[in-house]
Design a protein around this motif. Sequence first.
Motif, short mmCIF file in Angstrom:
data_model
loop_
_atom_site.label_atom_id
_atom_site.label_comp_id
_atom_site.label_asym_id
_atom_site.label_seq_id
_atom_site.Cartn_x
_atom_site.Cartn_y
_atom_site.Cartn_z
N ASP A 128 28.95 49.94 36.89
CA ASP A 128 28.16 49.21 37.83
C ASP A 128 26.81 49.49 37.29
O ASP A 128 25.76 49.91 37.78
CB ASP A 128 28.22 49.51 39.72
N ASP A 157 31.04 39.29 35.99
CA ASP A 157 33.04 38.87 36.88
C ASP A 157 33.51 40.85 36.15
O ASP A 157 34.30 40.42 37.22
CB ASP A 157 32.67 37.74 36.30
N LYS A 160 32.80 42.97 38.18
CA LYS A 160 33.15 43.41 39.77
C LYS A 160 34.72 43.18 40.08
O LYS A 160 35.24 44.31 40.89
CB LYS A 160 32.99 41.94 39.65
#
Length: 167
Positions: A128, A157, A160
């Motif tokens: 992250d 993306d 995530k």
Amino acid sequence: MNERRVCNASWRLRCTVNGAPVDLEVPVDETLLFTLRDRLGLTGTKGSCLEGECGSCTVIVDGEATNSCLVLSPQMEGCRIETIEGLAEGEKLHILQEKFLASGAAQCGYCTPGLIMSAKVLLESTPDPTEDEFFEGMEGNICRCTGYKSICEAVRDAAKEWRQCRA
Ligand code: FES
Ligand code: FES
């Protein structure tokens, strides 16, 4: 690709590439980039500047993003090398490859393998990433087509989904 030889001595290189053992005679002054492309046929790794400025030749050596144009193959003795060819599992693309495709993050595509390898190292250590961590992890890779917006989107993306898979 051509690389000018300055020495005739050779080295017996033993390492792994994408999990497979390699046992190969290489000139002592040959860079990893040329060994991968010209001897092992792994042409996904691209050469451009050949002086550590563009990142198109990025591979992963023992978990570190590495400019393959800057290291000599004999230095790879005993190392674990990963290239773009090792990412997909059969027909199943790696999540980063999927997201680059989905975001249209490749124009000419020349920078793409290097970008994906750097992104993999970044997300493995920092799933992250903050804005600063993100740019620090990717700063060694240049896209001459300048599609940075979609490249950032693809990596974000992938990060995530990567986190969701690990949760
Ligand atoms: S070809 Fe290695 S950094 Fe440009
Ligand atoms: S897509 Fe062309 S250099 Fe990046």
